[in-house]
Structure formats: C-alpha cells, structure tokens
Design an enzyme around this catalytic site. Sequence first.
Site, PDB file in Angstrom:
ATOM      1  N   SER A   1       0.836  -1.271   0.052  1.00 29.86           N
ATOM      2  CA  SER A   1      -0.038   0.028   0.070  1.00 29.86           C
ATOM      3  C   SER A   1       0.900   1.327   0.009  1.00 29.86           C
ATOM      4  O   SER A   1       2.129   1.219   0.750  1.00 29.86           O
ATOM      5  CB  SER A   1      -0.871  -0.144   1.207  1.00 29.86           C
ATOM      6  OG  SER A   1      -1.230   1.352   1.355  1.00 29.86           O
TER       7      SER A   1
ATOM      8  N   TYR B   1      -2.519  -0.504  10.034  1.00 32.65           N
ATOM      9  CA  TYR B   1      -2.470  -1.019   8.534  1.00 32.65           C
ATOM     10  C   TYR B   1      -1.113  -0.611   7.855  1.00 32.65           C
ATOM     11  O   TYR B   1      -0.732  -1.392   7.215  1.00 32.65           O
ATOM     12  CB  TYR B   1      -3.727  -0.350   7.690  1.00 32.65           C
ATOM     13  CG  TYR B   1      -3.751  -0.850   6.214  1.00 32.65           C
ATOM     14  CD1 TYR B   1      -4.189  -2.043   6.242  1.00 32.65           C
ATOM     15  CD2 TYR B   1      -3.615   0.088   5.332  1.00 32.65           C
ATOM     16  CE1 TYR B   1      -4.468  -2.662   4.894  1.00 32.65           C
ATOM     17  CE2 TYR B   1      -3.769  -0.359   3.881  1.00 32.65           C
ATOM     18  CZ  TYR B   1      -4.267  -1.577   3.752  1.00 32.65           C
ATOM     19  OH  TYR B   1      -4.509  -2.041   2.541  1.00 32.65           O
TER      20      TYR B   1
END
Lengths: 259, 267
Positions: B145, B157
């Site tokens: 990401s 995350y």
Amino acid sequence: MGRLDTRIAIVTGGGSGIGQATALRFAEEGASVMIADINITGAAETRSMIETRFGTPVAIHQTDVSQPDSVQAMVAETVRVLGTPTILVNNAGIATGDSLQLHEVDPAVWDRIQAVNLRGPFLCCKYVIPRMMAAGGGSIINIASAAAVGMAPRAAYAASKGGVVALTRSIAFQYGGKNIRCNAICPGAVETALARQARASGTYKVPIVEALIQRRAEPEEIANAVLFLASDESAFITSDVLLLDGGALRLRKEEILPD
Amino acid sequence: MKRLQDKVAIVTGGSEGIGLAISCRFAREGAQVIIANRNAANGLHAAQTASEGADHPARFIATDMADPHSIAALVAEVDKAFGRLDVMCINHAVQGVDTREIMDLSVEAWDLAMDVNARGVFLMIKHGAPLMIRSGGGSIVTIASVGALSRSSQPAYAASKAAALAVTKSAANHLAEYGIRANVICPSTIETPARSKIATKGGFKNDVLNITAADRTGPRKLTHVLPRFGKPEDIANAALFLASDESSYMTASNLPVDGGTLRHRMD
C-alpha cells in the site's frame, strides 16, 4: 490485437540499444513509430527492421534533442507523416567524456551531457505535450538511470539523470489533470553500445554493481517495461520511478575507483 | 501465446476487489489460478467468475492467512494437484481495523493487522518458495500500500503493509539464486467493495472515499494527480506485468499504482 494499436509514438535515440528495442516492441504491438536519432544510420537500421518484421508505419528523423529547432522539426514531421503522437519515449542519452573524478570533468563535457540528457527531454516534452493535450492525453516515459537514485560513479551523468527524475515528477503533477501520464524508468546495467563503449575504453574493467540477477539486462527487458508504461495497462500509474536494476546491491567501489 | 500460459498461480485474498480482478486477469492470460481465501462462498463464486473464458478452470482452496498450518496446507494441496508453483500474488489483507486516534487502537486490532497482513506474507513466502524452487523459479508479487511509504493515518494497516514490503524485498535477496523474483505493488485508494463497506460505516474519517460525490469533481480534493480513483483492474494489470516474464530484470522493486500521489513518499 496489439497493445498499442492505432497509437503514434516518438522514440528518441531509437537507432540503437534500449531505443531500438523499444521501437521494435512498439511496432510489434501495432504502434506507428517515429525514430528520432542524431545518428541517422542507426535510425534507418531500426526502420528497416520494423519494415521487414512488422510492416507497420514508421518514420525516421535526424534529431539533435538538445536543439529546439531540431525537436520542433521532428515533432512536425511526426504529425505530418504518422499523425498526432500520444506516446513519447525520452531515451536519447550520452555519457561521453564523463569521468570517475569530478575534478577532471571538462565543463564542456558537463554541458553537453546535461544538454542531451536533461534539456533534450525538456524540449521533447515542451513540443509534444501540446499535441497530447489536443489529443486528450498521452504517456511520457523518460529513461533515467539507476545512477539517479543510488550511489553513482559518474557525476555529470548522474546529475543529468537525477534531473530527469525530478522533471518526470513535475510533468506528472502539471499534466495529470489533462490525462497525460509521465513516468521514469531507471535501468541498471544494460548490454548496449554505450556500455560496450565504456568497457572498451577501459573506464570499467568489471561490472560496476553487484546485482541479485547476475547479468546485464537485455535492451528488450527494458523495452517491455516501456511498453507497460506506454499502454493503457498502466492507466493509473504516473510519477513513478521504476527501478529496473536486477535488484542491485552495491557498487564495486574498490574495483572501479582509481587509487 | 498468452502472457502467463500454463503458469500455476496462487492469488491470496483472490475472491473480491483487487484480488478478484487479479484472479480474472491471470486466468485470462492462460494461468492455472488458485484462489486462496477464508470465505468459501466468496471463493467458490470467484473461482467460477475467473474461469469464464479461461483455458484452465480457476480453483478455490479455503485458507486462513492468520494460520500457519492453513498456509502450509494450501501449498501442499497445490503441490499435490499441480506439482509446481510459478506465481504467488500475495494480495490478502485486513483493513479497517484502525481507529481515528492511535490512543484508541486496541492491541487486538494491531495484532490482527500484523498477523494477517505482515506475518501472512512471510508465511506464504516461507511455505511457497520451496515449491517454486522445485519448479525452477518464479515470481512473487506482494500487494502492499502507499500507506507503507507515506504518512498514513492508519497506523496498524500502514505498519503491516510496510512489513509486507520489507519482507518481500528481503526475500528477493534469498531467492534470486533460485530464479525467483520478488516485487511489490503499492496501490493508493482503489474503489473496491471492501473499502466502500468500511467507508459507509464511517471507518475512514480522513479518507478520500468519505468525501461526497460533489467534492470529487474538484481535482484538488483528490490525493493524487490523475482525475479518477484507481480500479481493481489497474492493480491487476500491474500484477500481470510483474508476474510475467516481461519484468524479467526486475526484482526487489516497488511499483506504486497510485495515480501520482500528492503525499510525500519515501521509497
């Protein structure tokens, strides 16, 4: 069905090495290609290879990318013979005369390297971007170098390629809203005429980096990445600096620097 | 000749969103796709979708990416069925575990993100690489990401994705001698069902998906320069490039697919 059917592409330095492999790969995928090279013999060679293998529309132009008039003439010729370009590959580059010792670099050598490697992409973008905007978008691929993002042995070349990376990001920012994407590829060691010349001149006696993939890249391997960035498969990719260096680990400092 | 002709490819989290797009793209390029995820109904449906117009029917193998035994069993089953493994696209992830303030983030939420998103990548490589080596090489593609590269507002995350990126690059070192390449894709905001669900629940307070449709028409509201959000197909195309021989000189690299992020990023 080719991945670049109906596209019109300009490849600078298309007469040899990465540029030639790119022009051939583009033609294989259905693109019409303008091969712009200061070496018209090399450009003609690429053209005849395309005519023989693919029979797709192709044109050549003797271009000095460092000169505005020359670039403007090349772009006009592209439009006249092939149509409006929506793909530009700024590949033309030199390292001639660059030294491993900055204090030995002739200012004229420095200027010429910056003129071809950095002013060249600026000029090509300057004169091609208006055409791309009129066509509704396009993709620009700048061939930088791993020298731009890692420890680099030759300063003039590295500085010019570092400039290309910054230019790439700025163009991506300015024209993203116009659907013009701009990305850079940073190849590591590639088996090209430039590399063979450097070896023959004795500048490098050993490979200058250790890489995970223990060989030089073939120009075709770089061309495949250029194709990816030129095609719609990379439609959401802009401002990227794609490292294609075989997983380079470190420079062989002790073996390439003078005592 | 299709670009992944007869390659055996595992796609983790391959049943929806980005993973489903990757499964379909790989299958249509001639790959034998194995979709690995937890939910059987989703997985079976995805396998059916990916099989449409494909040379080989895609298969589903139920796998829990938080469970080392389950991952080892997945690879054993692929070995038994096909005897080889050419591509691992490690795409699975949990998202939406983060809270607005890091002070409120629970240890359990942090552990879940790390177990699935980071340790799951390590375990896939640990168990999958030996079969890849026996197959004579291959390509590992990890979907991380841009949160791993920039100042993300989702600490668990982002940290888990940064770990996924690092472990993949590190694996490139160990696996190069066996002809295995390992690269990373860093997507930015991609419109997927999972994200829409979280956005609807108000999970991402600072997220671009929470802005109204009217806001989206103003390009300045976007966190990237291209005038649209990413689609799962954008990531699938990049994954195809890295999985195929077209990226044969690329390893330990990162390919952001982020529309030209306006965030500062480090790579």
